[in-house]
Design an enzyme around this catalytic site. Structure first.
Site, PDB file in Angstrom:
ATOM      1  N   HIS A  14      -1.097  -1.290  -4.381  1.00  0.00           N
ATOM      2  CA  HIS A  14      -2.362  -0.941  -3.739  1.00  0.00           C
ATOM      3  C   HIS A  14      -2.388   0.568  -3.501  1.00  0.00           C
ATOM      4  O   HIS A  14      -1.566   1.110  -2.759  1.00  0.00           O
ATOM      5  CB  HIS A  14      -2.476  -1.707  -2.424  1.00  0.00           C
ATOM      6  CG  HIS A  14      -3.767  -1.511  -1.704  1.00  0.00           C
ATOM      7  ND1 HIS A  14      -4.917  -2.199  -2.039  1.00  0.00           N
ATOM      8  CD2 HIS A  14      -4.103  -0.700  -0.676  1.00  0.00           C
ATOM      9  CE1 HIS A  14      -5.892  -1.819  -1.230  1.00  0.00           C
ATOM     10  NE2 HIS A  14      -5.429  -0.905  -0.390  1.00  0.00           N
ATOM     11  N   MET A  31      -8.283   8.511  -0.603  1.00  0.00           N
ATOM     12  CA  MET A  31      -9.156   8.961   0.496  1.00  0.00           C
ATOM     13  C   MET A  31      -9.598  10.391   0.247  1.00  0.00           C
ATOM     14  O   MET A  31      -8.795  11.220  -0.201  1.00  0.00           O
ATOM     15  CB  MET A  31      -8.396   8.887   1.813  1.00  0.00           C
ATOM     16  CG  MET A  31      -7.838   7.507   2.122  1.00  0.00           C
ATOM     17  SD  MET A  31      -7.062   7.478   3.740  1.00  0.00           S
ATOM     18  CE  MET A  31      -6.389   5.818   3.748  1.00  0.00           C
ATOM     19  N   SER A  70       0.845  -1.197   0.000  1.00  0.00           N
ATOM     20  CA  SER A  70       0.000   0.000   0.000  1.00  0.00           C
ATOM     21  C   SER A  70       0.878   1.244   0.000  1.00  0.00           C
ATOM     22  O   SER A  70       1.675   1.450   0.925  1.00  0.00           O
ATOM     23  CB  SER A  70      -0.881  -0.019   1.246  1.00  0.00           C
ATOM     24  OG  SER A  70      -1.241   1.305   1.575  1.00  0.00           O
ATOM     25  N   HIS A 115      -7.969   1.411  -4.315  1.00  0.00           N
ATOM     26  CA  HIS A 115      -8.912   1.235  -3.203  1.00  0.00           C
ATOM     27  C   HIS A 115      -9.552   2.589  -2.931  1.00  0.00           C
ATOM     28  O   HIS A 115      -8.953   3.458  -2.306  1.00  0.00           O
ATOM     29  CB  HIS A 115      -8.120   0.706  -1.985  1.00  0.00           C
ATOM     30  CG  HIS A 115      -8.941   0.535  -0.753  1.00  0.00           C
ATOM     31  ND1 HIS A 115      -8.373   0.292   0.485  1.00  0.00           N
ATOM     32  CD2 HIS A 115     -10.285   0.555  -0.552  1.00  0.00           C
ATOM     33  CE1 HIS A 115      -9.334   0.185   1.386  1.00  0.00           C
ATOM     34  NE2 HIS A 115     -10.494   0.344   0.786  1.00  0.00           N
ATOM     35  N   ASP A 171      -4.267   3.706  -2.147  1.00  0.00           N
ATOM     36  CA  ASP A 171      -5.317   4.125  -1.225  1.00  0.00           C
ATOM     37  C   ASP A 171      -5.756   5.548  -1.522  1.00  0.00           C
ATOM     38  O   ASP A 171      -5.009   6.498  -1.296  1.00  0.00           O
ATOM     39  CB  ASP A 171      -4.807   4.023   0.220  1.00  0.00           C
ATOM     40  CG  ASP A 171      -4.743   2.585   0.686  1.00  0.00           C
ATOM     41  OD1 ASP A 171      -5.786   1.901   0.622  1.00  0.00           O
ATOM     42  OD2 ASP A 171      -3.661   2.136   1.095  1.00  0.00           O
ATOM     43  N   GLY A 186       1.118  -2.264   4.059  1.00  0.00           N
ATOM     44  CA  GLY A 186       1.664  -0.911   3.904  1.00  0.00           C
ATOM     45  C   GLY A 186       2.896  -0.713   4.754  1.00  0.00           C
ATOM     46  O   GLY A 186       4.032  -0.812   4.276  1.00  0.00           O
ATOM     47  N   SER A 187       2.676  -0.461   6.050  1.00  0.00           N
ATOM     48  CA  SER A 187       3.801  -0.140   6.938  1.00  0.00           C
ATOM     49  C   SER A 187       4.820  -1.276   7.005  1.00  0.00           C
ATOM     50  O   SER A 187       6.022  -1.017   7.094  1.00  0.00           O
ATOM     51  CB  SER A 187       3.279   0.214   8.329  1.00  0.00           C
ATOM     52  OG  SER A 187       2.329  -0.719   8.768  1.00  0.00           O
ATOM     53  N   MET A 219     -11.734  -5.535   4.871  1.00  0.00           N
ATOM     54  CA  MET A 219     -10.918  -4.624   5.682  1.00  0.00           C
ATOM     55  C   MET A 219     -10.659  -5.250   7.054  1.00  0.00           C
ATOM     56  O   MET A 219     -11.586  -5.674   7.739  1.00  0.00           O
ATOM     57  CB  MET A 219     -11.629  -3.279   5.874  1.00  0.00           C
ATOM     58  CG  MET A 219     -11.682  -2.369   4.652  1.00  0.00           C
ATOM     59  SD  MET A 219     -10.078  -1.963   3.931  1.00  0.00           S
ATOM     60  CE  MET A 219      -9.245  -1.130   5.286  1.00  0.00           C
ATOM     61  N   GLY A 239      -8.660   4.429   6.708  1.00  0.00           N
ATOM     62  CA  GLY A 239      -8.290   5.817   6.957  1.00  0.00           C
ATOM     63  C   GLY A 239      -6.815   6.027   7.222  1.00  0.00           C
ATOM     64  O   GLY A 239      -6.256   7.047   6.862  1.00  0.00           O
ATOM     65  N   PHE A 240      -6.181   5.027   7.833  1.00  0.00           N
ATOM     66  CA  PHE A 240      -4.779   5.207   8.223  1.00  0.00           C
ATOM     67  C   PHE A 240      -3.996   3.904   8.090  1.00  0.00           C
ATOM     68  O   PHE A 240      -4.564   2.824   8.247  1.00  0.00           O
ATOM     69  CB  PHE A 240      -4.698   5.689   9.674  1.00  0.00           C
ATOM     70  CG  PHE A 240      -5.509   6.932   9.918  1.00  0.00           C
ATOM     71  CD1 PHE A 240      -4.995   8.187   9.623  1.00  0.00           C
ATOM     72  CD2 PHE A 240      -6.817   6.846  10.393  1.00  0.00           C
ATOM     73  CE1 PHE A 240      -5.759   9.333   9.813  1.00  0.00           C
ATOM     74  CE2 PHE A 240      -7.590   7.984  10.593  1.00  0.00           C
ATOM     75  CZ  PHE A 240      -7.055   9.230  10.299  1.00  0.00           C
ATOM     76  N   GLY A 241      -2.706   4.062   7.835  1.00  0.00           N
ATOM     77  CA  GLY A 241      -1.820   2.902   7.849  1.00  0.00           C
ATOM     78  C   GLY A 241      -1.352   2.647   9.273  1.00  0.00           C
ATOM     79  O   GLY A 241      -1.584   3.464  10.176  1.00  0.00           O
ATOM     80  N   MET A 263     -11.637   4.937  -1.110  1.00  0.00           N
ATOM     81  CA  MET A 263     -12.329   5.227   0.150  1.00  0.00           C
ATOM     82  C   MET A 263     -12.922   6.620   0.006  1.00  0.00           C
ATOM     83  O   MET A 263     -12.511   7.582   0.652  1.00  0.00           O
ATOM     84  CB  MET A 263     -11.329   5.152   1.316  1.00  0.00           C
ATOM     85  CG  MET A 263     -10.937   3.719   1.649  1.00  0.00           C
ATOM     86  SD  MET A 263      -9.409   3.630   2.583  1.00  0.00           S
ATOM     87  CE  MET A 263      -8.227   3.603   1.245  1.00  0.00           C
ATOM     88  N   ASP A 299      -6.823  -6.304   3.997  1.00  0.00           N
ATOM     89  CA  ASP A 299      -6.119  -5.018   4.052  1.00  0.00           C
ATOM     90  C   ASP A 299      -6.147  -4.436   5.460  1.00  0.00           C
ATOM     91  O   ASP A 299      -7.212  -4.118   5.981  1.00  0.00           O
ATOM     92  CB  ASP A 299      -6.806  -4.061   3.061  1.00  0.00           C
ATOM     93  CG  ASP A 299      -6.148  -2.686   2.995  1.00  0.00           C
ATOM     94  OD1 ASP A 299      -5.083  -2.491   3.585  1.00  0.00           O
ATOM     95  OD2 ASP A 299      -6.732  -1.808   2.316  1.00  0.00           O
ATOM     96  N   GLY A 300      -4.965  -4.311   6.042  1.00  0.00           N
ATOM     97  CA  GLY A 300      -4.843  -3.642   7.335  1.00  0.00           C
ATOM     98  C   GLY A 300      -4.174  -4.487   8.392  1.00  0.00           C
ATOM     99  O   GLY A 300      -4.665  -5.563   8.745  1.00  0.00           O
ATOM    100  N   GLY A 301      -3.019  -4.029   8.844  1.00  0.00           N
ATOM    101  CA  GLY A 301      -2.341  -4.700   9.958  1.00  0.00           C
ATOM    102  C   GLY A 301      -1.720  -6.038   9.617  1.00  0.00           C
ATOM    103  O   GLY A 301      -1.495  -6.856  10.521  1.00  0.00           O
TER     104      GLY A 301
HETATM  105  C1  DX5 Z   1      -6.192   1.764   5.383  1.00  0.00           C
HETATM  106  C2  DX5 Z   1      -5.692   1.378   4.023  1.00  0.00           C
HETATM  107  C3  DX5 Z   1      -4.624   0.354   4.021  1.00  0.00           C
HETATM  108  C4  DX5 Z   1      -3.398   0.718   4.803  1.00  0.00           C
HETATM  109  C5  DX5 Z   1      -2.702  -0.533   5.208  1.00  0.00           C
HETATM  110  O1  DX5 Z   1      -7.268   2.614   5.214  1.00  0.00           O
HETATM  111  O2  DX5 Z   1      -6.754   0.877   3.235  1.00  0.00           O
HETATM  112  O3  DX5 Z   1      -4.312  -0.062   2.709  1.00  0.00           O
HETATM  113  O4  DX5 Z   1      -2.516   1.535   4.094  1.00  0.00           O
HETATM  114  O5  DX5 Z   1      -1.593  -0.209   5.963  1.00  0.00           O
HETATM  115  P1  DX5 Z   1      -0.953  -1.210   7.021  1.00  0.00           P
HETATM  116  O6  DX5 Z   1      -0.489  -2.433   6.286  1.00  0.00           O
HETATM  117  O7  DX5 Z   1       0.155  -0.418   7.593  1.00  0.00           O
HETATM  118  O8  DX5 Z   1      -2.033  -1.544   8.026  1.00  0.00           O
HETATM  119 ZN    ZN Z   2      -6.269  -0.040   1.310  1.00  0.00          ZN
END
Ligand code: DX5
Ligand code: ZN
Length: 218
Positions: free
Chosen positions: A32, A36, A7, A65, A34, A196-197, A136, A141-143, A67, A174-176
């Site tokens: 990916h 927003m 991401s 993606h 994102d 992402g992170s 999800m 909203g956030f990584g 959002m 997607d996420g964590g």
């Molecule tokens: C959150 C995004 C994700 C996010 C994932 O709203 O849709 O794609 O960037 O980041 P990580 O892998 O750090 O949770």
């Molecule tokens: Zn995403």
């Protein structure tokens, strides 16, 4: 075989192409992206102009993606910018079936995302029309947020439904997601993994990508 989708939310935006090239060279299949709008989610990122610039320099599959509210107003722009897969949120679409047809009219793959609190039941009747479901595993909203464990049961339920309906649909999560929990999401049925992170935050991206792949073997 899983597909890895880094991401770009966790990339360094001042060196965006440089960072994207790193994940492309590491063999990641999808990028990916994102998007927003500050309304559907409390954050603002990027739009079609940035995607169009990246498209000229990157060969990965572009997985957008969205959002955003009123995605129908922007689908053409994202298709023209060079996205390959357009994912809209079930919660953002009043007429989801129509929105999916809109995406498909541009010969693009269509995906639907569901938030952690949205049941699988809400997309049951459009499954045959789509190429991918994005489950999800954090609130969008956030990584860098923590994985919500209930997602595992949701993925299992979705996988069961897709198998029962004899459909060929990707399950994206997607996420964590980190190298230490990828196995449980893959075991549950996910095959497109967003990170992402964990990827962009790594000081050795090749090594982290390899770790993801090795740990995804079930
Ligand atoms: C959150 C995004 C994700 C996010 C994932 O709203 O849709 O794609 O960037 O980041 P990580 O892998 O750090 O949770
Ligand atoms: Zn995403």
């Amino acid at each position: 075989m899983i597909k890895l989708a880094p991401s770009i939310l966790s990339a360094d935006f001042s060196r965006l192409l440089e960072d994207v090239k790193k994940v492309e060279k590491a063999g990641c299949e999808y990028l990916h992206i994102d998007v927003m709008d500050g309304h559907f989610v409390p954050n603002i990122t990027l739009g079609p102009m940035v995607i169009k610039s990246l498209r000229k320099n990157v060969d990965m599959v572009f997985d957008a993606h969205l959002m955003i509210e009123n995605p129908d107003n922007y689908i053409k722009d994202f298709c023209d910018a060079g996205c390959d897969i357009i994912v809209v949120h079930q919660e953002a679409c009043k007429h989801l079936h129509r929105t999916i047809q809109n995406i498909k009219s541009y010969n693009k793959k269509a995906g639907v995302a569901i938030n952690p609190a949205t049941p699988i039941e809400t997309i049951k009747h459009i499954l045959k029309d789509i190429d991918m479901v994005l489950v999800m595993s954090v609130n969008p909203g956030f990584g860098g947020q923590s994985f919500i464990e209930e997602t595992i049961d949701k993925i299992k339920e979705l996988k069961k439904l897709i198998t029962k309906k004899n459909l060929n649909i990707d399950i994206q999560v997607d996420g964590g997601i980190k190298p230490d929990n990828i196995k449980e999401v893959v075991k549950a049925g996910a095959n497109v993994i967003v990170a992402g992170s964990a990827i962009f935050g790594s000081d050795d991206i090749n090594k982290t990508v390899l770790e993801f792949r090795e740990n995804s073997r079930i």
